[in-house]
Design a protein around this motif. Structure first.
Motif, short mmCIF file in Angstrom:
data_model
loop_
_atom_site.label_atom_id
_atom_site.label_comp_id
_atom_site.label_asym_id
_atom_site.label_seq_id
_atom_site.Cartn_x
_atom_site.Cartn_y
_atom_site.Cartn_z
N ILE A 1 22.17 35.37 34.00
CA ILE A 1 23.30 34.46 34.16
C ILE A 1 22.88 33.01 34.30
N ASN A 2 21.56 32.77 34.30
CA ASN A 2 21.01 31.42 34.34
C ASN A 2 21.47 30.65 35.58
N GLU A 3 21.44 31.31 36.74
CA GLU A 3 21.77 30.67 38.01
C GLU A 3 20.48 30.34 38.74
N PRO A 4 20.38 29.18 39.36
CA PRO A 4 19.17 28.83 40.08
C PRO A 4 18.89 29.79 41.24
N ILE A 5 17.67 30.26 41.33
CA ILE A 5 17.29 31.22 42.36
C ILE A 5 17.31 30.58 43.75
N VAL A 6 17.05 29.29 43.82
CA VAL A 6 17.08 28.60 45.11
C VAL A 6 18.51 28.55 45.64
N SER A 7 19.48 28.47 44.77
CA SER A 7 20.88 28.48 45.18
C SER A 7 21.21 29.79 45.90
N THR A 8 20.73 30.90 45.37
CA THR A 8 20.97 32.20 46.01
C THR A 8 20.23 32.28 47.34
N LEU A 9 19.03 31.73 47.39
CA LEU A 9 18.28 31.71 48.64
C LEU A 9 19.07 30.95 49.72
N VAL A 10 19.61 29.81 49.37
CA VAL A 10 20.43 29.02 50.30
C VAL A 10 21.67 29.83 50.70
N HIS A 11 22.29 30.49 49.75
CA HIS A 11 23.48 31.30 50.01
C HIS A 11 23.19 32.37 51.06
N GLU A 12 22.09 33.08 50.89
CA GLU A 12 21.76 34.16 51.83
C GLU A 12 21.43 33.62 53.22
N VAL A 13 20.78 32.47 53.29
CA VAL A 13 20.49 31.87 54.60
C VAL A 13 21.78 31.43 55.28
N LEU A 14 22.74 30.96 54.51
CA LEU A 14 24.03 30.58 55.09
C LEU A 14 24.72 31.76 55.75
N HIS A 15 24.49 32.97 55.23
CA HIS A 15 25.03 34.17 55.89
C HIS A 15 24.44 34.33 57.29
N VAL A 16 23.17 33.97 57.46
CA VAL A 16 22.53 34.05 58.77
C VAL A 16 23.08 32.95 59.68
N MET A 17 23.25 31.76 59.14
CA MET A 17 23.73 30.62 59.92
C MET A 17 25.17 30.80 60.38
N MET A 18 25.98 31.46 59.56
CA MET A 18 27.39 31.61 59.86
C MET A 18 27.82 33.07 59.73
N PRO A 19 27.35 33.92 60.63
CA PRO A 19 27.72 35.34 60.53
C PRO A 19 29.22 35.53 60.69
N GLY A 20 29.76 36.43 59.92
CA GLY A 20 31.18 36.71 60.01
C GLY A 20 32.04 35.83 59.11
N SER A 21 31.44 34.82 58.49
CA SER A 21 32.21 33.97 57.58
C SER A 21 32.53 34.72 56.30
N LYS A 22 33.65 34.40 55.73
CA LYS A 22 34.05 35.05 54.48
C LYS A 22 33.18 34.55 53.33
N GLU A 23 33.03 35.40 52.34
CA GLU A 23 32.17 35.10 51.19
C GLU A 23 32.62 33.82 50.47
N ARG A 24 33.90 33.61 50.41
CA ARG A 24 34.43 32.42 49.74
C ARG A 24 33.94 31.14 50.41
N ARG A 25 33.97 31.11 51.74
CA ARG A 25 33.49 29.93 52.48
C ARG A 25 32.00 29.72 52.27
N ILE A 26 31.23 30.82 52.26
CA ILE A 26 29.78 30.73 52.04
C ILE A 26 29.52 30.14 50.66
N HIS A 27 30.24 30.61 49.65
CA HIS A 27 30.09 30.09 48.29
C HIS A 27 30.41 28.60 48.22
#
Length: 133
Positions: free
Chosen positions: A71-97
């Motif tokens: 899909i040609n998405e930057p891998i660092v973007s996904t890394l940041v996305h997954e860390v945001l799940h740690v920073m904000m547990p319980g947040s909805k996926e839409r907000r994380i995106h």
């Protein structure tokens, strides 16, 4: 007495982005990043090949390298996305995106290179020729 040397991070000039960048780095220092062939969405088992997932105990991030290449998405973007799940547990996926998109745009190229070089294993990026930007 030993003097602890303070680590220097790439700066972007934007204090808020730099603050989030330092938080991301702090979290990534305690998490391992691994490659995965296929990742299924735990909330919807029919949805497979998502880009990344963080383990339930928040100790491991799995990245789907083949999906990033397709899909040609930057891998660092996904890394940041997954860390945001740690920073904000319980947040909805839409907000994380939303936060991921804002943060990724505001990170400087040197900050993105730093995350890629320091936290994404070289065999992942080299073997699959994946860029961070």
């Amino acid at each position: 007495m030993t003097i602890k040397k303070r680590r220097s991070y790439p700066s972007g000039g934007d204090r808020l982005t730099d603050f989030f960048f330092r938080m991301i780095v702090g979290i990534l220092d305690s998490i391992s990043v691994r490659k995965a062939r296929e990742i299924y969405n735990p909330k919807n088992r029919h949805e497979k090949n998502i880009c990344g997932i963080i383990s339930a105990d928040r100790a491991m991030i799995y990245l789907n390298v083949a999906r990033h290449k397709k899909i040609n998405e930057p891998i660092v973007s996904t890394l940041v996305h997954e860390v945001l799940h740690v920073m904000m547990p319980g947040s909805k996926e839409r907000r994380i995106h939303q936060l991921e998109n804002i943060l990724y745009i505001r990170l400087t190229d040197s900050q993105k290179r730093y995350l890629r070089a320091r936290y994404i294993p070289k065999h992942i990026t080299k073997a699959h020729n994946i860029d961070s930007a």
